[in-house]
Write a protein that holds these residues in place. Structure first.
Motif, PDB file in Angstrom:
ATOM      1  N   LYS A 107      -3.446  19.053 -21.187  1.00 47.70           N
ATOM      2  CA  LYS A 107      -4.374  19.527 -20.167  1.00 47.70           C
ATOM      3  C   LYS A 107      -5.103  20.774 -20.644  1.00 47.70           C
ATOM      4  CE  LYS A 107      -4.669  20.931 -15.305  1.00 47.70           C
ATOM      5  NZ  LYS A 107      -3.903  21.151 -14.048  1.00 47.70           N
ATOM      6  N   ASN A 108      -4.356  21.706 -21.248  1.00 47.11           N
ATOM      7  CA  ASN A 108      -4.969  22.931 -21.770  1.00 47.11           C
ATOM      8  C   ASN A 108      -5.925  22.639 -22.927  1.00 47.11           C
ATOM      9  OD1 ASN A 108      -3.570  24.502 -19.935  1.00 47.11           O
ATOM     10  ND2 ASN A 108      -1.887  24.955 -21.332  1.00 47.11           N
ATOM     11  N   ALA A 109      -5.660  21.555 -23.647  1.00 48.54           N
ATOM     12  CA  ALA A 109      -6.527  21.177 -24.758  1.00 48.54           C
ATOM     13  C   ALA A 109      -7.687  20.289 -24.313  1.00 48.54           C
ATOM     14  CB  ALA A 109      -5.700  20.454 -25.825  1.00 48.54           C
ATOM     15  N   ASN A 110      -7.748  20.007 -22.998  1.00 49.07           N
ATOM     16  CA  ASN A 110      -8.807  19.146 -22.440  1.00 49.07           C
ATOM     17  C   ASN A 110      -8.837  17.771 -23.102  1.00 49.07           C
ATOM     18  OD1 ASN A 110      -9.877  21.032 -20.532  1.00 49.07           O
ATOM     19  ND2 ASN A 110     -10.830  22.130 -22.245  1.00 49.07           N
ATOM     20  N   ILE A 111      -7.637  17.230 -23.330  1.00 47.26           N
ATOM     21  CA  ILE A 111      -7.529  15.887 -23.905  1.00 47.26           C
ATOM     22  C   ILE A 111      -6.869  14.991 -22.862  1.00 47.26           C
ATOM     23  CG2 ILE A 111      -6.600  14.490 -25.796  1.00 47.26           C
ATOM     24  CD1 ILE A 111      -6.376  17.101 -27.424  1.00 47.26           C
ATOM     25  N   PRO A 112      -7.607  14.038 -22.290  1.00 50.21           N
ATOM     26  CA  PRO A 112      -7.030  13.166 -21.252  1.00 50.21           C
ATOM     27  C   PRO A 112      -6.078  12.136 -21.862  1.00 50.21           C
ATOM     28  CG  PRO A 112      -9.283  12.486 -21.751  1.00 50.21           C
ATOM     29  CD  PRO A 112      -9.028  13.719 -22.564  1.00 50.21           C
ATOM     30  N   VAL A 113      -4.804  12.225 -21.500  1.00 56.31           N
ATOM     31  CA  VAL A 113      -3.813  11.259 -21.976  1.00 56.31           C
ATOM     32  C   VAL A 113      -2.893  10.889 -20.816  1.00 56.31           C
ATOM     33  CG1 VAL A 113      -3.819  12.084 -24.368  1.00 56.31           C
ATOM     34  CG2 VAL A 113      -2.230  13.092 -22.707  1.00 56.31           C
ATOM     35  N   GLU A 114      -2.166   9.804 -20.989  1.00 55.09           N
ATOM     36  CA  GLU A 114      -1.130   9.417 -20.036  1.00 55.09           C
ATOM     37  C   GLU A 114       0.224   9.748 -20.661  1.00 55.09           C
ATOM     38  OE1 GLU A 114       0.802   5.401 -17.977  1.00 55.09           O
ATOM     39  OE2 GLU A 114      -1.161   5.303 -18.967  1.00 55.09           O
ATOM     40  N   VAL A 115       0.984  10.576 -19.983  1.00 53.47           N
ATOM     41  CA  VAL A 115       2.294  10.978 -20.504  1.00 53.47           C
ATOM     42  C   VAL A 115       3.373  10.366 -19.625  1.00 53.47           C
ATOM     43  CG1 VAL A 115       3.825  12.900 -21.085  1.00 53.47           C
ATOM     44  CG2 VAL A 115       1.341  13.166 -21.349  1.00 53.47           C
ATOM     45  N   GLU A 116       4.299   9.642 -20.267  1.00 54.63           N
ATOM     46  CA  GLU A 116       5.406   9.058 -19.513  1.00 54.63           C
ATOM     47  C   GLU A 116       6.731   9.622 -20.015  1.00 54.63           C
ATOM     48  OE1 GLU A 116       6.558   4.933 -21.805  1.00 54.63           O
ATOM     49  OE2 GLU A 116       5.025   4.808 -20.232  1.00 54.63           O
ATOM     50  N   PHE A 117       7.706   9.705 -19.114  1.00 55.14           N
ATOM     51  CA  PHE A 117       9.013  10.235 -19.476  1.00 55.14           C
ATOM     52  C   PHE A 117       9.797   9.197 -20.260  1.00 55.14           C
ATOM     53  CE2 PHE A 117      13.539  10.970 -18.690  1.00 55.14           C
ATOM     54  CZ  PHE A 117      13.640  12.296 -19.071  1.00 55.14           C
ATOM     55  N   SER A 118      10.470   9.667 -21.314  1.00 55.32           N
ATOM     56  CA  SER A 118      11.296   8.784 -22.126  1.00 55.32           C
ATOM     57  C   SER A 118      12.765   9.124 -21.919  1.00 55.32           C
ATOM     58  CB  SER A 118      10.940   8.938 -23.610  1.00 55.32           C
ATOM     59  OG  SER A 118      11.827   8.193 -24.409  1.00 55.32           O
ATOM     60  N   TRP A 119      13.566   8.121 -21.647  1.00 57.68           N
ATOM     61  CA  TRP A 119      14.995   8.312 -21.424  1.00 57.68           C
ATOM     62  C   TRP A 119      15.789   8.301 -22.719  1.00 57.68           C
ATOM     63  CZ3 TRP A 119      16.809   9.803 -16.812  1.00 57.68           C
ATOM     64  CH2 TRP A 119      15.997   9.590 -15.686  1.00 57.68           C
ATOM     65  N   GLY A 120      15.149   8.070 -23.830  1.00 59.21           N
ATOM     66  CA  GLY A 120      15.844   8.017 -25.111  1.00 59.21           C
ATOM     67  C   GLY A 120      15.227   6.986 -26.028  1.00 59.21           C
ATOM     68  N   ALA A 121      15.711   6.967 -27.298  1.00 58.53           N
ATOM     69  CA  ALA A 121      15.165   6.066 -28.324  1.00 58.53           C
ATOM     70  C   ALA A 121      13.642   6.160 -28.365  1.00 58.53           C
ATOM     71  CB  ALA A 121      15.617   4.628 -28.062  1.00 58.53           C
ATOM     72  N   THR A 122      13.156   7.400 -28.279  1.00 63.77           N
ATOM     73  CA  THR A 122      11.710   7.618 -28.147  1.00 63.77           C
ATOM     74  C   THR A 122      10.943   7.123 -29.364  1.00 63.77           C
ATOM     75  OG1 THR A 122      12.241   9.581 -26.835  1.00 63.77           O
ATOM     76  CG2 THR A 122       9.969   9.344 -27.560  1.00 63.77           C
ATOM     77  N   GLU A 123      11.494   7.345 -30.568  1.00 61.44           N
ATOM     78  CA  GLU A 123      10.776   6.936 -31.783  1.00 61.44           C
ATOM     79  C   GLU A 123      10.475   5.438 -31.789  1.00 61.44           C
ATOM     80  OE1 GLU A 123      13.506  10.384 -33.091  1.00 61.44           O
ATOM     81  OE2 GLU A 123      13.668   8.605 -31.834  1.00 61.44           O
ATOM     82  N   ALA A 124      11.408   4.654 -31.252  1.00 58.88           N
ATOM     83  CA  ALA A 124      11.249   3.197 -31.287  1.00 58.88           C
ATOM     84  C   ALA A 124      10.093   2.717 -30.423  1.00 58.88           C
ATOM     85  CB  ALA A 124      12.548   2.524 -30.840  1.00 58.88           C
ATOM     86  N   LYS A 125       9.664   3.512 -29.459  1.00 57.14           N
ATOM     87  CA  LYS A 125       8.630   3.061 -28.528  1.00 57.14           C
ATOM     88  C   LYS A 125       7.264   2.913 -29.201  1.00 57.14           C
ATOM     89  CE  LYS A 125      10.929   4.504 -24.393  1.00 57.14           C
ATOM     90  NZ  LYS A 125      11.748   5.561 -23.964  1.00 57.14           N
ATOM     91  N   VAL A 126       7.012   3.719 -30.227  1.00 52.40           N
ATOM     92  CA  VAL A 126       5.770   3.540 -30.993  1.00 52.40           C
ATOM     93  C   VAL A 126       5.877   2.288 -31.840  1.00 52.40           C
ATOM     94  CG1 VAL A 126       4.314   4.506 -32.814  1.00 52.40           C
ATOM     95  CG2 VAL A 126       5.191   5.995 -31.019  1.00 52.40           C
ATOM     96  N   VAL A 127       7.003   2.119 -32.493  1.00 49.21           N
ATOM     97  CA  VAL A 127       7.218   0.953 -33.362  1.00 49.21           C
ATOM     98  C   VAL A 127       7.090  -0.345 -32.571  1.00 49.21           C
ATOM     99  CG1 VAL A 127       8.863  -0.193 -34.898  1.00 49.21           C
ATOM    100  CG2 VAL A 127       8.723   2.317 -34.860  1.00 49.21           C
ATOM    101  N   GLU A 128       7.597  -0.347 -31.337  1.00 51.24           N
ATOM    102  CA  GLU A 128       7.560  -1.548 -30.505  1.00 51.24           C
ATOM    103  C   GLU A 128       6.224  -1.728 -29.789  1.00 51.24           C
ATOM    104  OE1 GLU A 128      10.858  -0.874 -27.952  1.00 51.24           O
ATOM    105  OE2 GLU A 128      12.363  -1.207 -29.514  1.00 51.24           O
ATOM    106  N   GLY A 129       5.308  -0.773 -29.954  1.00 50.79           N
ATOM    107  CA  GLY A 129       3.990  -0.892 -29.347  1.00 50.79           C
ATOM    108  C   GLY A 129       3.953  -0.562 -27.873  1.00 50.79           C
ATOM    109  N   LEU A 130       4.988   0.107 -27.365  1.00 48.68           N
ATOM    110  CA  LEU A 130       5.017   0.462 -25.950  1.00 48.68           C
ATOM    111  C   LEU A 130       4.132   1.665 -25.647  1.00 48.68           C
ATOM    112  CD1 LEU A 130       8.864   0.059 -25.324  1.00 48.68           C
ATOM    113  CD2 LEU A 130       7.034  -1.586 -24.840  1.00 48.68           C
ATOM    114  N   VAL A 131       3.979   2.560 -26.622  1.00 54.11           N
ATOM    115  CA  VAL A 131       3.124   3.739 -26.468  1.00 54.11           C
ATOM    116  C   VAL A 131       2.351   3.943 -27.768  1.00 54.11           C
ATOM    117  CG1 VAL A 131       4.663   4.868 -24.795  1.00 54.11           C
ATOM    118  CG2 VAL A 131       4.945   5.322 -27.241  1.00 54.11           C
ATOM    119  N   ASP A 132       1.354   4.831 -27.698  1.00 58.13           N
ATOM    120  CA  ASP A 132       0.538   5.101 -28.882  1.00 58.13           C
ATOM    121  C   ASP A 132       1.070   6.268 -29.707  1.00 58.13           C
ATOM    122  OD1 ASP A 132      -1.814   3.235 -28.283  1.00 58.13           O
ATOM    123  OD2 ASP A 132      -1.672   4.407 -26.427  1.00 58.13           O
ATOM    124  N   ALA A 133       1.833   7.143 -29.060  1.00 58.77           N
ATOM    125  CA  ALA A 133       2.368   8.317 -29.756  1.00 58.77           C
ATOM    126  C   ALA A 133       3.579   8.835 -28.999  1.00 58.77           C
ATOM    127  CB  ALA A 133       1.301   9.411 -29.862  1.00 58.77           C
TER     128      ALA A 133
END
Length: 294
Positions: A136-162
């Motif tokens: 928000k401070n950087a004026n970059i519109p993104v969608e942020v979702e909470f991760s309960w764990g295994a966060t790295e795998a979510k990019v690999v599985e295509g669930l998120v972009d970063a």
């Protein structure tokens, strides 16, 4: 305050930092012994009552007064927006004893090279509030979702972009085929106190004592003591290469034309220093570890 009230409720971080924290307290003089059946470890100090608490929740419990003081990460204090007293930084960790980093990472083969490239994309993280504010401070519109764990795998599985994830060395992130494109925050462990407890003279003194000894234990972690015997006629040659926090301690040996010399030195300098000392006449060199340097 009567004798029965002289108890400081101290939070110990449960999880990845638990063992490192207990080792640090042991070097500082407090033996904390956890019980597998509850969250209240034994401690060899009748003035302390220890509780195991997740680092993510610690600052909330300290702010509310459930705990008088505790150890947690700077990141979780910012995430929870907790109104607590930060007594000091304690730079230690389970791996490298250096500040950890919250980084923005993407798939290794993705086109994203900087945070701005993620405009309109989805990001997963456990540090959600901080991440939302950062973008928000950087004026970059993104969608942020909470991760309960295994966060790295979510990019690999295509669930998120970063993802925004914590790392010390970056090894785990690289192992998942991810690439770091920005560092959002450096964090380290902090000793924090409840504001009301900090205003109490006895509790403040107890917290400050704990801080002094913990800092002394951390300082000693990178230092060792060296003790040696030196012929009096070679003392000046030895002095030329002696590093020391202050002046070395020198004492006469009994009925000898020798001196006993003792110094405190950085551990990483010892491997070059000992051969040099021997070449200048020092003998019977002893290296020993230190628990605390105050």
């Amino acid at each position: 305050m009567n004798a029965n009230d002289k108890i400081l409720k101290l939070g110990i971080p449960k999880g990845s930092l638990q063992e490192a924290t207990m080792r640090l307290f042991a070097r500082a003089g407090w033996k904390i012994k956890p019980h597998h059946r509850n969250y209240f470890p034994e401690v060899n100090d009748p003035e302390l009552q220890c509780s195991l608490c997740r680092a993510q929740e610690m600052s909330r419990y300290v702010e509310s007064g459930t705990l008088d003081a505790g150890l947690t990460g700077k990141d979780w204090i910012l995430e929870n927006e907790s109104d607590v007293v930060v007594v000091s930084d304690l730079v230690y960790s389970k791996v490298s004893n250096r500040p950890a980093r919250w980084v923005l990472a993407v798939a290794g083969d993705s086109p994203y090279k900087r945070p701005e490239d993620l405009a309109g994309k989805k990001i997963a993280t456990e540090l959600k509030n901080f991440t939302v504010k950062y973008f928000k401070n950087a004026n970059i519109p993104v969608e942020v979702e909470f991760s309960w764990g295994a966060t790295e795998a979510k990019v690999v599985e295509g669930l998120v972009d970063a993802i925004v994830e914590v790392t010390e060395t970056g090894t785990t992130i690289k192992a998942h085929g991810l690439r770091i494109i920005a560092e959002l925050l450096q964090t380290n462990t902090q000793l924090i106190a409840n504001k009301k407890a900090w205003e109490d003279p006895w509790k403040r003194h107890k917290i400050e004592t704990i801080n002094t000894l913990l800092q002394g234990a951390l300082r000693a972690d990178k230092l060792v003591g060296l003790k040696m015997n030196v012929p009096k006629e070679k003392m000046e040659q030895v002095m030329d290469v002696l590093p020391s926090m202050t002046a070395p301690t020198v004492a006469n040996l009994y009925h000898k034309e020798w001196l006993s010399v003792e110094i405190v030195v950085e551990e990483n300098k010892v491997r070059e220093l000992i051969p040099e000392l021997m070449s200048r006449g020092a003998e019977a060199i002893i290296e020993y570890s230190l628990n605390k340097v105050i």
